[in-house]
Design a protein around this motif. Structure first.
Motif, PDB file in Angstrom:
ATOM      1  N   PRO A 165       0.814  -1.222   0.000  1.00  0.00           N
ATOM      2  CA  PRO A 165       0.000   0.000   0.000  1.00  0.00           C
ATOM      3  C   PRO A 165       0.847   1.271   0.000  1.00  0.00           C
ATOM      4  O   PRO A 165       1.717   1.443   0.853  1.00  0.00           O
ATOM      5  CB  PRO A 165      -0.807  -0.111   1.306  1.00  0.00           C
ATOM      6  N   ASN A 166       0.599   2.130  -0.975  1.00  0.00           N
ATOM      7  CA  ASN A 166       1.294   3.417  -1.054  1.00  0.00           C
ATOM      8  C   ASN A 166       0.308   4.467  -1.536  1.00  0.00           C
ATOM      9  O   ASN A 166      -0.373   4.256  -2.549  1.00  0.00           O
ATOM     10  CB  ASN A 166       2.439   3.360  -2.080  1.00  0.00           C
ATOM     11  N   ASN A 167       0.214   5.572  -0.783  1.00  0.00           N
ATOM     12  CA  ASN A 167      -0.661   6.655  -1.219  1.00  0.00           C
ATOM     13  C   ASN A 167      -0.066   7.973  -0.742  1.00  0.00           C
ATOM     14  O   ASN A 167       0.162   8.147   0.460  1.00  0.00           O
ATOM     15  CB  ASN A 167      -2.074   6.470  -0.654  1.00  0.00           C
ATOM     16  N   VAL A 216       7.176  -0.198   1.512  1.00  0.00           N
ATOM     17  CA  VAL A 216       7.379  -1.550   2.035  1.00  0.00           C
ATOM     18  C   VAL A 216       8.732  -2.111   1.593  1.00  0.00           C
ATOM     19  O   VAL A 216       9.514  -2.599   2.404  1.00  0.00           O
ATOM     20  CB  VAL A 216       6.251  -2.504   1.564  1.00  0.00           C
ATOM     21  N   CYS A 217       9.019  -2.009   0.278  1.00  0.00           N
ATOM     22  CA  CYS A 217      10.209  -2.711  -0.225  1.00  0.00           C
ATOM     23  C   CYS A 217      11.205  -1.788  -0.934  1.00  0.00           C
ATOM     24  O   CYS A 217      12.242  -2.243  -1.408  1.00  0.00           O
ATOM     25  CB  CYS A 217       9.777  -3.839  -1.165  1.00  0.00           C
ATOM     26  N   GLY A 218      10.857  -0.508  -1.045  1.00  0.00           N
ATOM     27  CA  GLY A 218      11.788   0.415  -1.717  1.00  0.00           C
ATOM     28  C   GLY A 218      11.730   0.335  -3.238  1.00  0.00           C
ATOM     29  O   GLY A 218      12.539   0.954  -3.932  1.00  0.00           O
ATOM     30  N   GLY A 219      10.749  -0.419  -3.746  1.00  0.00           N
ATOM     31  CA  GLY A 219      10.637  -0.568  -5.207  1.00  0.00           C
ATOM     32  C   GLY A 219      10.155   0.712  -5.884  1.00  0.00           C
ATOM     33  O   GLY A 219       9.655   1.636  -5.227  1.00  0.00           O
ATOM     34  N   ASP A 220      10.309   0.745  -7.207  1.00  0.00           N
ATOM     35  CA  ASP A 220       9.833   1.911  -7.957  1.00  0.00           C
ATOM     36  C   ASP A 220       8.306   1.960  -7.944  1.00  0.00           C
ATOM     37  O   ASP A 220       7.644   0.919  -7.934  1.00  0.00           O
ATOM     38  CB  ASP A 220      10.304   1.825  -9.416  1.00  0.00           C
ATOM     39  N   ASP A 225      10.087   8.789  -3.421  1.00  0.00           N
ATOM     40  CA  ASP A 225       9.343   8.288  -4.582  1.00  0.00           C
ATOM     41  C   ASP A 225       9.448   6.764  -4.683  1.00  0.00           C
ATOM     42  O   ASP A 225       9.233   6.184  -5.751  1.00  0.00           O
ATOM     43  CB  ASP A 225       9.816   8.980  -5.868  1.00  0.00           C
ATOM     44  N   LYS A 226       9.772   6.116  -3.557  1.00  0.00           N
ATOM     45  CA  LYS A 226       9.908   4.639  -3.555  1.00  0.00           C
ATOM     46  C   LYS A 226       8.857   3.987  -2.651  1.00  0.00           C
ATOM     47  O   LYS A 226       8.343   4.617  -1.715  1.00  0.00           O
ATOM     48  CB  LYS A 226      11.300   4.239  -3.034  1.00  0.00           C
TER      49      LYS A 226
END
Ligand code: AMP
Length: 223
Positions: free
Chosen positions: A136-138, A153-157, A149-150
């Protein structure tokens, strides 16, 4: 057990609906999903519905109402959670009429309340993690704000879903939902009034909390 669920796009209705469905082992009947099946299967109904759906308009009642009522009969014999219907007053009245005729009870009507501006921000602030869609990202919700901008949870793009950024389309959907004269909220209030007469139970949930807080509130209000 037969249940209706109302909530604007962006309110977490899908998540809460899933919880209710599992608790009572209900058939999840979603008008939008039935239309998508018809479109996928290339049926006549699907072809007719597609032009309205593509524009973001409601599909006319003479197509929608019989389709949903028929699905309730065939797939909802052992109880249903109806989602996406009714969306206007005629649909609300026809549903209630059909239930009365069949001698079916409407056990609960659930409304997730969320101010329009917040619902819009939730949709437009949603970010998708390249590694996992469920992270979840918001950017507009403090509890799940990305790390710069990552992915938090995992630092992904992160990326956006194109339809989440279509402000005109979001506004159009919300115009229909928040219309208390003849839109979806008018339909919800039709049932709220029936609840005042003891004909169903109307549950209001504050959609501004976290998913877990709404879940807890919901479970405490269901028998
Ligand atoms: P949804 O997946 O619920 O957002 O529905 C997708 C689309 O299907 C909507 O934008 C409408 O065009 C159509 N639709 C779904 N439910 C209804 C309904 N109850 N009445 C009219 N059109 C509907």
């Amino acid at each position: 057990m037969n249940i209706l669920i109302f909530g604007p796009n962006g309110s977490g209705k899908g998540t809460q609906g899933e919880l209710v469905k599992q608790k009572y082992n209900l058939a999840h009947i979603e008008s939008g999903a039935i239309f998508r099946e018809h479109i996928g299967g290339g049926t006549d109904l699907g072809k007719k519905a597609k032009e309205y759906i593509d524009r973001g308009d409601l599909v006319p009642d003479d197509i929608t109402i019989p389709m949903v009522l028929e699905t309730l009969k065939t797939k909802g014999k052992d109880g249903w959670l109806l989602d996406g219907f009714p969306r206007n007053m005629v649909q609300a009245e026809k549903l209630w009429e059909a239930l009365q005729k069949e001698g079916l009870k409407l056990d609960y009507v659930i409304e997730i309340l969320l101010p329009r501006e917040i619902a819009k921000n939730r949709i437009m602030g949603r970010r998708l993690c390249k590694n996992n869609n469920n992270h979840p990202n918001n950017i507009f919700i403090d509890a799940i704000k990305p790390n710069g901008d990552k992915c938090r949870v995992c630092g992904g793009d992160l990326s956006t879903r194109s339809d989440d950024q279509d402000e005109a389309a979001i506004n159009k959907r919300h115009d229909i939902y928040y219309n208390t004269t003849d839109g979806t909220l008018a339909a919800a209030y039709y049932f709220k009034k029936l609840a005042q007469d003891g004909k169903t139970v109307y549950i209001e949930l504050n959609g501004e909390g976290t998913i877990d807080a709404i879940k807890e509130d919901l479970l405490s209000k269901l028998k």
